[in-house]
Design a protein around this motif. Structure first.
Motif, short mmCIF file in Angstrom:
data_model
loop_
_atom_site.label_atom_id
_atom_site.label_comp_id
_atom_site.label_asym_id
_atom_site.label_seq_id
_atom_site.Cartn_x
_atom_site.Cartn_y
_atom_site.Cartn_z
N UNK A 1 0.83 -1.18 0.00
CA UNK A 1 0.00 0.00 0.00
C UNK A 1 0.88 1.25 0.00
N UNK A 2 0.56 2.17 -0.86
CA UNK A 2 1.33 3.42 -0.89
C UNK A 2 0.98 4.24 0.35
N UNK A 3 1.99 4.88 0.88
CA UNK A 3 1.83 5.78 2.00
C UNK A 3 0.86 6.91 1.63
N UNK A 4 0.05 7.29 2.57
CA UNK A 4 -0.88 8.41 2.37
C UNK A 4 -1.83 8.20 1.19
N UNK A 5 -2.02 6.95 0.82
CA UNK A 5 -2.98 6.73 -0.25
C UNK A 5 -4.37 6.98 0.33
N UNK A 6 -5.29 7.27 -0.57
CA UNK A 6 -6.63 7.61 -0.07
C UNK A 6 -7.44 6.35 0.24
N UNK A 7 -6.86 5.19 -0.08
CA UNK A 7 -7.57 3.95 0.21
C UNK A 7 -7.48 3.60 1.69
N UNK A 8 -8.53 3.82 2.40
CA UNK A 8 -8.54 3.41 3.79
C UNK A 8 -8.82 1.92 3.81
N UNK A 9 -8.08 1.22 4.63
CA UNK A 9 -8.27 -0.23 4.60
C UNK A 9 -9.42 -0.68 5.47
N UNK A 10 -9.66 0.02 6.57
CA UNK A 10 -10.73 -0.40 7.47
C UNK A 10 -12.07 -0.20 6.79
N UNK A 11 -12.88 -1.24 6.75
CA UNK A 11 -14.16 -1.13 6.03
C UNK A 11 -15.11 -0.12 6.68
#
Lengths: 459, 459
Positions: A236-246
């Motif tokens: 996962x890229x740092x500071x990516x906008x993809x939050x992993x927690x659902x």
């Protein structure tokens, strides 16, 4: 149906539970009582009357990392180890060579939703200054930071910088494979059961020779972790906008807002109080929405006292059949396998989830009911505070009249309460069986069904 | 070669180790000092001066089960659960259905040799009396009996009867898959390296409906454990003459007696003192030979200060080559993979074992040396008190002059000290790398070799 017959329980047994710690973490216990009442539960019911205590102990155990110090752990176990002359060899030579500890199983609590997530942790470092660290300390340091409210990237970064500060090696690499339980999107739940159980996150953190993400040494590390494919691309890229927690997924927030489901203020305050009791600041940016996220999860498991509206299910109902002495083997055994379910353990307020397998014999004239109806019944009994044994029985009792009376139900699940707390049995799983009608007396029929179960579980 | 350069070590770091517990278990610490001296070690050497303390703590942790009581654990967590009328259903019906907790990872200490062994534990029971037990208690009870000096069959029997006594269920089944480190038979070691790392034992114990080993319900249990093959045949028969612990294997005892290797009485007394300090009776039948067995293992790791007799190895020696600027890639990389090794962690006096992979580039005119010679070198450095980092470096330094100077050595191992003690990271493993010559500067050559390593480890 489903009401507990508690009269038969020998209450004196329960009283032996260590009473001395009744008043452990009174704020957390009070908050949990508010949550249980908010779920519509009777907080004096046998199964849950000690739940506030159990939750308090589990949360306290899960956050012991706040009080521990990685520096003390590492510096107590640094050993001298002769290396080759640095002028003669490269960064990975001699005692300065790469050291990797792989596959450390950990758990941590998600700061976004307060549910535990599992971590498979790999640590690599390149010793320098002719010093190595005791291997187990890498595991202990990981635990110091895992036992806090965390996010995978921060966990990796915290570990990496603490190790670098104390070990003063040529470089540290931390790779975390994280598994977070999926939040079922309730609105599509009864239509689509294809949702997988786990959300996976892969993060890394590096210092020294590992600071450059494109350095060759990362490739060497990946080789030794037996990650054969292009794992670097998956990190996962740092500071990516993809939050992993659902809990942060937009769909869920949309559901919550579209249904206008504002959580009761008393429950929100209760969760906030828990966060504060753990020594965290509920106003910290990452924790601001945590009470809402946790309640988005928890309120899936609200108690509904009404009986299931069975009428709507009874489309092809054959009614329970009296045993007529013929073996099931002479009839055909049908099965619906791998129906997913989510539930919440009433003893610890922690998720358990897995799959249900249903077997039944179809007598002539009985038309099997559809998979989606069975899935709905499974979800109906999953979405409440449960124990797996009861869940299995309730599913069996409900589907039996719809399926001709002879049914066998197997539930297989992973329980967060077996992974977190002091148990930490990471690979463990639980199977429960309930049988009705012919299946209860016909061992051959049971065996036939059980042997047909899929041997690989991916729940 | 191999001598530690300890002058560079910053001794103040070591002093931060929690000094308050220096005098924990003084008898065990004194005994461990005797053992270390018996191995020819300097007990004031940096790496081992705290080993007596670490061993004492590890052994104390491993035997906490003597002070714990399974009854308290179970009876504090029995919950009422309504079942169906017993008249209407069979033994596996309703809430009385089979409940199975699978794949609980445990470790225990072998009463025959004092080394830890790993256990994958499966527990099944059939609830009755409308009572179920909290799932995690099955794990906690397993731990009470595992944390003693044990034998697999007794461990299974102890668990089974404790669970039956407290739970009063319709039946309990316990299945244990045990892994014990193999004792290499030293006399054949340097000739035959095919010995596998683990000795496997499979035992079971049953009560109530599981008392009859041929009952159908065992088959149902096996199906749900996903044991597809005829596992029942593989379960060790009670009172069979096959002792699983390799310390009892006749060959080893023969070696010991044929070589006339009587252990020093002071070392035998030290082990006896340790057994007594743990609260056990050293005269108990099963423990009578334990000191001798343990020493049969330990004395494999005696320190030998003499340099390795390299002369005999240098059959095809090419001598270390000066870097000549050409890439290794232009030459061929040869490798010897999966050379097994056994060693003993000097920090905890616990085994670690695994495989070594050696890569080297063969310049023209250099004839590769044989696998058996490399294997002998690996064993030579394995059989002493070690840390994996040093072991890897020593192997690299020794094989380099024999292989043309450009070598890469990778060691992959499981460490008992990561499995036992408070760490209990069951799936973890450690990889270490040492490189010399071209491999220290040529990233492509390193990558080529590392990517060629087998991805499945069966050490």
């Amino acid at each position: 149906m489903g009401a507990l017959d508690e009269g038969h329980f020998d209450v004196e047994l329960e009283n032996t539970l260590n009473l001395g710690v009744e008043e452990e973490e009174p704020e957390i216990q009070a908050a949990v009582r508010v949550l249980l009442q908010g779920l519509g539960e009777d907080i004096n019911r046998e199964g849950i009357k000690k739940t506030p205590l159990r939750v308090a102990k589990a949360l306290r155990h899960a956050t012991t990392g706040y009080k521990r110090n990685a520096k003390d752990i590492i510096e107590g176990a640094i050993f001298p180890e002769a290396g080759l002359d640095n002028n003669r060899i490269g960064h990975a030579g001699g005692a300065g060579g790469l050291v990797i500890v792989r596959d450390l199983d950990l758990f941590s609590y998600c700061e976004s939703c307060l549910l535990p997530f599992q971590v498979k942790c790999h640590v690599g470092y390149v010793p320098s200054g002719q010093r190595v660290v005791g291997l187990s300390k890498l595991s202990r340091v990981a635990d110091v930071f895992a036992k806090r409210l965390q996010d995978p990237q921060r966990l990796a970064d915290d570990m990496c910088s603490a190790l670098q500060d104390s070990l003063k090696s040529a470089g540290i690499a931390v790779i975390l494979q994280c598994h977070h339980i999926h939040f079922p999107a309730l609105e599509s739940m009864f239509l689509d059961s294809s949702t997988e159980g786990w959300i996976k996150g892969l993060v890394s953190s590096g210092s020294g020779v590992f600071e450059d993400e494109d350095a060759n040494i990362w490739g060497e590390l990946f080789s030794l972790l037996k990650f054969r494919s292009s794992i670097a691309d998956k990190i996962q890229k740092r500071n990516s906008s993809n939050h992993w927690c659902p809990s942060q997924a937009s769909t869920l927030n949309k559901i919550s807002s579209s249904v206008g489901k504002a959580h009761p203020p008393s429950m929100v305050s209760a969760v906030t109080s828990i966060i504060r009791s753990l020594g965290e600041d509920p106003l910290r940016k990452e924790l601001a929405c945590t009470p809402a996220h946790f309640l988005n999860w928890l309120m899936n498991f609200q108690n509904c006292n009404m009986d299931m509206k069975l009428n709507s299910f009874v489309c092809n109902k054959a009614g329970p059949q009296k045993s007529n002495g013929t073996s099931i083997i002479s009839r055909q055994i049908h099965s619906e396998l791998n129906l997913p379910f989510w539930s919440q353990c009433e003893h610890h307020l922690l998720p358990f989830h897995g799959v249900v397998h249903i077997g039944y014999s179809s007598a002539e004239g009985v038309h099997p009911i559809g998979k989606s109806l069975l899935q709905s019944i499974v979800h109906f009994y999953g979405f409440k505070l449960q124990v797996q044994e009861r869940f299995t029985r309730q599913v069996a009792e409900t589907v039996a009249p719809l399926l001709g009376g002879d049914v066998i139900v197997v539930a297989e699940a992973s329980h967060m309460c077996m992974i977190s707390r002091g148990i930490e049995k990471f690979g463990s799983s639980t199977a429960t069986v309930a049988v009705l009608g012919h299946f209860s007396t016909d061992a051959k029929a049971r065996a036939l069904f059980l042997e047909s179960l899929p041997s690989m579980n991916n729940y």
